[in-house]
Design an enzyme around this catalytic site. Structure first.
Site, PDB file in Angstrom:
ATOM      1  N   LYS A 107     -15.878  18.866  -4.868  1.00  0.00           N
ATOM      2  CA  LYS A 107     -16.196  19.540  -6.126  1.00  0.00           C
ATOM      3  C   LYS A 107     -15.912  18.665  -7.347  1.00  0.00           C
ATOM      4  O   LYS A 107     -16.394  18.966  -8.431  1.00  0.00           O
ATOM      5  CB  LYS A 107     -15.454  20.868  -6.201  1.00  0.00           C
ATOM      6  CG  LYS A 107     -15.988  21.848  -5.164  1.00  0.00           C
ATOM      7  CD  LYS A 107     -15.407  23.223  -5.317  1.00  0.00           C
ATOM      8  CE  LYS A 107     -16.051  24.202  -4.363  1.00  0.00           C
ATOM      9  NZ  LYS A 107     -15.518  24.060  -2.980  1.00  0.00           N
TER      10      LYS A 107
HETATM   11  C1  LIG Z   1     -16.093  24.694  -1.972  1.00  0.00           C
HETATM   12  C2  LIG Z   1     -15.854  24.026  -0.692  1.00  0.00           C
HETATM   13  C3  LIG Z   1     -16.739  24.156   0.373  1.00  0.00           C
HETATM   14  C4  LIG Z   1     -17.958  25.028   0.292  1.00  0.00           C
HETATM   15  O1  LIG Z   1     -18.933  24.527  -0.595  1.00  0.00           O
HETATM   16  P1  LIG Z   1     -20.083  25.506  -1.136  1.00  0.00           P
HETATM   17  O2  LIG Z   1     -20.835  24.707  -2.123  1.00  0.00           O
HETATM   18  O3  LIG Z   1     -19.366  26.672  -1.771  1.00  0.00           O
HETATM   19  O4  LIG Z   1     -20.876  25.916   0.033  1.00  0.00           O
HETATM   20  C5  LIG Z   1     -16.478  23.466   1.544  1.00  0.00           C
HETATM   21  N1  LIG Z   1     -15.378  22.708   1.668  1.00  0.00           N
HETATM   22  C6  LIG Z   1     -14.496  22.560   0.674  1.00  0.00           C
HETATM   23  C7  LIG Z   1     -13.297  21.719   0.897  1.00  0.00           C
HETATM   24  C8  LIG Z   1     -14.702  23.201  -0.545  1.00  0.00           C
HETATM   25  O5  LIG Z   1     -13.823  23.050  -1.520  1.00  0.00           O
END
Ligand SMILES: *Cc1c(COP(=O)(O)O)cnc(C)c1O
Length: 433
Positions: A107
């Site tokens: 993210k």
């Molecule tokens: C947010 C997150 C996900 C999921 O991603 P999405 O875009 O919500 O599908 C998977 N793994 C980690 C470590 C995350 O922080």
């Protein structure tokens, strides 16, 4: 590029408007009005391009002239100043390591891009912006880190009390400055609902702009397509299969945007934990959201993925069309832990619980389809972010990256609240009205 809404195709806004509003009217989600077309020389040069270069060429198609080229080039090199290497785990299975950024989760890419775009736009206009963000763990810290000390921007994070790991909580609650953490007595879906209610109902009286930094913001989504091109560059194959461990399905939507721009990938897999709303949808053809259930891959504990609406639009509201591009499987915590253990023992590679779900997904797809295509899974967080789970699964302590060590020593500061919109309203009004 103009942006349309999933709920009103007659609405067309600029990139700047879409970024600032976050959510379109009637809770619609912004989408580019058409798929980008990359010039032939982009494809000819892809295998020689760096990650910031890819970000610049791809991102430019979405941002147009709203950010001048020179500024945008600089922005991309700041956002993408860490590597996203493709690492071979075992024969024909590769891990795209998305955790080398400042908060050790994928993210970072979206949050940093959005922070800098929003910073660029509000700087020019001298505006106050308040970002409201619900997090199941990783979003909040990536957003907080992306925006820390950005002038004119405050960030308010809502996280479910007791439902994030200790390190995640520290990352959320030790920033200070323009970052505030609200500890909600509820689950992630409650936090997300509170944020959505605030966007629909809170009257800012024109005193500030309320915006979102969740994966629903288009400026989070666009950069999440960059590393799919970078993965193809590194695997040097035109027929790989890519598996994305999914929760709100923002990460995989970035991949589908890349695919629609012509990226040569054979197929996508969306792997989920016990929150199997999308795998169920592909089986039954009916989308039935459910309350989320708690798992060891907690950043994917989502029962009503917010980006489903975007994918549904991309695939013309057809589960058949959806399933022709994306396969989706659900895996239990037991399977996930076992995979972490086996891969560590046999190959010395330490998976985090989210990446492990991704690995299960790619292996299942290749096995079920007797395919020998190169398989890539997205390793979305550093294993050290999930110490307890990792320790119990692999019997070894992961090495803490520097960035995580730092925040562990700082004291936690949060405001506790009930799952009650009135409380959120009061906090916002007291601070900003
Ligand atoms: C947010 C997150 C996900 C999921 O991603 P999405 O875009 O919500 O599908 C998977 N793994 C980690 C470590 C995350 O922080």
């Amino acid at each position: 590029m103009k942006y349309i809404s999933t709920r009103d195709k007659n609405l067309k806004v600029s990139f700047e408007q879409a970024v600032k509003q976050g959510l379109a009217p009637m809770r619609g989600l912004f989408m580019p009005e058409n798929y980008i077309k990359l010039p032939a020389e982009f494809w000819a040069n892809l295998f020689d391009m760096s990650l910031p270069e890819i970000g610049y060429y791809v991102g430019k198609e979405y941002v147009g002239d709203e950010i001048p080229d020179e500024d945008f080039k600089k922005l991309c090199s700041e956002v993408l100043n860490f590597d996203i290497p493709l690492v071979r785990v075992k024969d024909k299975i590769y891990s795209l390591e998305l955790f080398h950024g400042p908060t050790c989760a994928f993210k970072d890419v979206g949050a940093r891009f959005m922070a800098r775009c929003l910073g660029y736009f509000s700087q020019r206009k001298n505006e106050k912006t308040v970002i409201l963000v619900a997090t199941s763990g990783d979003t909040g810290s990536a957003v907080a880190n992306g925006f820390l000390n950005v002038p004119g921007v405050d960030v308010i994070i809502l996280y479910p009390s007791g439902k994030v790991s200790e390190i995640q909580e520290k990352q959320l609650t030790t920033n200070g400055g323009n970052i505030t953490a609200l500890e909600v007595n509820g689950v992630f879906d409650d936090c997300q609902a509170l944020v959505k209610t605030a966007f629909a109902n809170f009257d800012t009286k024109g005193k500030f702009k309320l915006t979102s930094a969740n994966s629903i913001n288009i400026a989070r989504l666009i950069p999440q397509s960059f590393y799919y091109y970078y993965a193809v560059k590194q695997v040097k194959s035109y027929d790989s299969v890519i598996c994305v461990p999914s929760g709100n399905f923002g990460n995989i939507t970035g991949g589908i945007l890349a695919l629609k721009s012509g990226l040569p990938v054979k197929h996508f897999v969306a792997a989920t934990n016990a929150n199997d709303t999308v795998p169920q949808y592909l089986q039954s053809g009916v989308y039935t959201p459910k309350p989320s259930v708690q798992t060891i891959s907690n950043a994917m504990d989502v029962g009503d993925p917010s980006n489903f609406e975007r994918l549904d639009m991309i695939f013309s509201h057809s589960s058949k069309e959806f399933g022709a591009t994306i396969s989706s499987y659900s895996f239990s915590d037991e399977q996930t832990k076992k995979k972490m253990s086996v891969i560590y023992q046999e190959y010395g590679y330490m998976l985090d619980p989210h990446g492990a779900v991704g690995m299960l997904g790619i292996e299942k797809y290749l096995r079920d389809n007797t395919s020998d295509a190169p398989g890539i899974f997205l390793e979305t967080a550093h294993p050290a972010k999930f110490l307890d789970v990792v320790k119990s699964a692999v019997n070894t302590e992961p090495i803490l990256p520097e960035a995580l060590k730092k925040c562990l020593d700082k004291p936690k500061t949060s405001i506790k609240m009930e799952n009650d919109y009135k409380e959120l309203e009061k906090i916002l009004a007291e601070r900003y009205l």
